[in-house]
Design a protein around this motif. Structure first.
Motif: not given
Length: 132
Positions: A91-98
């Motif tokens: 989830e944090w990896a996706r948040k960094l992408d966002e």
């Protein structure tokens, strides 16, 4: 007597307004303290993280070297933020992408998994969870 846990981490930044904006987006909340140190040596901006940990940004009132951080130089190697599970790490990896923050993706090792990224001064940061 046991050795105490970490209470705060403070890093020196080259451009305080830029770093405040960047970390506010990353943490999802603004600073809880933003003031000159009473002795006049530095200015600090402090964020409160879950679990009671504090994360500070320091500027030494124009006396910073403005060098980009380099973990190969003696001093700080990186700051690791604990996450609870591999799913939360993803989830944090996706948040960094966002947020448009480049990262190295989820890397797995026998001792745990992490996602590494860097702040505007090139300071290495990581989200980390223990082994599954």
């Amino acid at each position: 007597m046991g050795f105490p846990g970490l209470q705060h981490v403070a890093i020196t930044v080259s451009d305080l307004p830029r770093s405040i904006e960047w970390y506010t987006k990353l943490f999802g909340a603004g600073p809880v303290l933003d003031e000159d140190e009473e002795g006049g040596e530095f200015h600090h901006t402090v964020f409160a993280l879950d679990g009671g940990m504090l994360f500070g940004l320091h500027t030494h009132l124009g006396r910073e070297t403005r060098d980009r951080a380099d973990e190969r130089r003696t001093g700080l190697d990186h700051v690791g933020f604990a996450v609870g599970s591999p799913a939360e790490l993803a989830e944090w990896a996706r948040k960094l992408d966002e947020l448009g923050i480049r990262h190295g993706g989820v890397k797995k090792a026998h001792y745990g998994s992490g996602v590494s990224f860097r702040d505007p001064d090139n300071i290495p940061l990581e989200f980390f969870t223990g082994p599954e």
